[in-house]
Design a protein around this motif. Structure first.
Motif, PDB file in Angstrom:
ATOM      1  N   SER C  52       0.845  -1.211   0.000  1.00  0.00           N
ATOM      2  CA  SER C  52       0.000   0.000   0.000  1.00  0.00           C
ATOM      3  C   SER C  52       0.869   1.244   0.000  1.00  0.00           C
ATOM      4  CB  SER C  52      -0.901   0.030   1.234  1.00  0.00           C
ATOM      5  OG  SER C  52      -1.719  -1.090   1.285  1.00  0.00           O
ATOM      6  N   LEU C  62       0.868  -3.217   4.102  1.00  0.00           N
ATOM      7  CA  LEU C  62       0.573  -4.239   3.103  1.00  0.00           C
ATOM      8  C   LEU C  62      -0.915  -4.571   3.131  1.00  0.00           C
ATOM      9  CD1 LEU C  62       3.376  -6.957   3.523  1.00  0.00           C
ATOM     10  CD2 LEU C  62       3.136  -5.321   1.669  1.00  0.00           C
ATOM     11  N   GLU C  63      -1.436  -4.961   1.962  1.00  0.00           N
ATOM     12  CA  GLU C  63      -2.805  -5.460   1.872  1.00  0.00           C
ATOM     13  C   GLU C  63      -2.777  -6.916   1.437  1.00  0.00           C
ATOM     14  OE1 GLU C  63      -5.216  -3.094  -0.780  1.00  0.00           O
ATOM     15  OE2 GLU C  63      -4.194  -1.272  -0.131  1.00  0.00           O
ATOM     16  N   GLY C  78      -5.772  -8.901   6.418  1.00  0.00           N
ATOM     17  CA  GLY C  78      -6.345  -7.999   5.430  1.00  0.00           C
ATOM     18  C   GLY C  78      -5.444  -6.800   5.210  1.00  0.00           C
ATOM     19  N   ASP C  79      -5.013  -6.215   6.305  1.00  0.00           N
ATOM     20  CA  ASP C  79      -4.042  -5.121   6.285  1.00  0.00           C
ATOM     21  C   ASP C  79      -2.972  -5.456   7.303  1.00  0.00           C
ATOM     22  OD1 ASP C  79      -4.963  -2.923   4.498  1.00  0.00           O
ATOM     23  OD2 ASP C  79      -6.753  -3.045   5.761  1.00  0.00           O
ATOM     24  N   ALA C  80      -1.767  -5.002   7.044  1.00  0.00           N
ATOM     25  CA  ALA C  80      -0.696  -5.219   8.012  1.00  0.00           C
ATOM     26  C   ALA C  80       0.263  -4.042   7.971  1.00  0.00           C
ATOM     27  CB  ALA C  80       0.049  -6.519   7.703  1.00  0.00           C
TER      28      ALA C  80
END
Lengths: 96, 96, 96
Positions: C52, C62-63, C78-80
């Motif tokens: 992202s 990240l996605e 999902g997101d990190a």
């Protein structure tokens, strides 16, 4: 120019959008937390409430195939400050 | 700076500081500085059997960098205030 | 007796430029935003997902992230948010 549909421009936006939400935190030393995020700063110092900590204790003795048994210890804490230098990853609740 | 302020509001409250070497110390928070170094009074080590050398120690100074967690008294933490202050600080730091 | 070694300042010829890419590391990072990447941490754990965004500390968002340990998927997020100090490298996982 912003390729992500979620409108995140810098990594900390991900954390800001998770305030007052339950987050997953991966820490050094095989520790993981889930808790409700109330505060953070640029070091990734965190303040979480209603925290559950999971500590992975890998027992490698007598395991020649490389896969030792993993023991898990859990405990709960009401309100917790987490020092940022131990943080590896923070994941917000999945939003779609 | 925000987290420093939070700790300042918690002076004279009882906290439990967990160090990266797994030593846990409960005591009254006497002071904190911008590095999150911490001075504790009336201390008690959680597992005295494992740390007998700490039994005679009544107060201590903890270098901020060796802290893993600090367990805070939840009743003295205003989570709504924290989230608002965090959002304000995030905006002011947005272009770091 | 004092046959001192030659000073280490002898100029070795610069390595040939890579055949495919030119541009600075910053150009590379700009180019991979929005693309599939592999982020390897110093611990050896890999995160595969869509980049992202990232900042100057190499904090990373990240996605659709998969966590890989020894080639096995151990978690999905999902997101990190990954704290930059843990990052060993960022590798493009698709053509740029």
């Amino acid at each position: 120019m912003d390729p992500s549909a979620s409108g995140i421009q810098e990594p900390f936006d991900l954390i800001r959008l998770s305030l007052s939400e339950r987050v997953f935190v991966k820490l050094r030393g095989d520790r993981e937390l889930t808790g409700i995020l109330h505060a953070y700063d640029g070091h990734m110092n965190l303040i979480l409430s209603d925290v559950e900590e999971t500590i992975m204790i890998v027992d490698t003795e007598g395991a020649p195939d490389g896969q030792g048994t993993v023991n898990v210890a859990k405990r709960r804490m009401e309100m917790l400050f987490v020092r940022g230098d131990g943080v590896i990853l923070v994941s917000p609740p999945s939003r779609t | 700076m925000l987290i420093f302020s939070v700790f300042k509001t918690l002076t004279d409250q009882q906290v439990t500081v967990e160090l990266k070497n797994d030593l846990s110390i409960t005591g009254v928070l006497k002071s904190v500085d911008q590095f999150l170094n911490i001075r504790l009074d009336n201390i008690k080590v959680s597992d005295e059997a494992r740390h007998p050398h700490m039994m005679a120690v009544k107060n201590c100074f903890i270098r901020g960098s060796v802290v893993r967690y600090v367990q805070l008294p939840a009743e003295h933490v205003d989570t709504q205030l924290l989230e608002d202050a965090t959002r304000r600080e995030a905006v002011s730091q947005a272009k770091r | 007796m004092d046959d001192t070694p030659p000073p280490p300042s002898e100029q070795s010829p610069p390595p040939p430029p890579p055949a495919t890419h030119t541009g600075s590391p910053t150009d590379f990072l700009k180019g991979v935003v929005g693309k599939r990447v592999i982020v390897r941490l110093t611990s050896g754990v890999d995160y595969r997902g869509i980049l992202s965004c990232l900042d100057g500390y190499m904090n990373i968002a990240l996605e659709q992230t998969e966590e890989h340990v020894n080639g096995v998927v151990t978690n999905r997020y999902g997101d990190a948010f990954i704290r930059g100090n843990n990052v060993l490298y960022i590798s493009a996982a698709e053509v740029l």
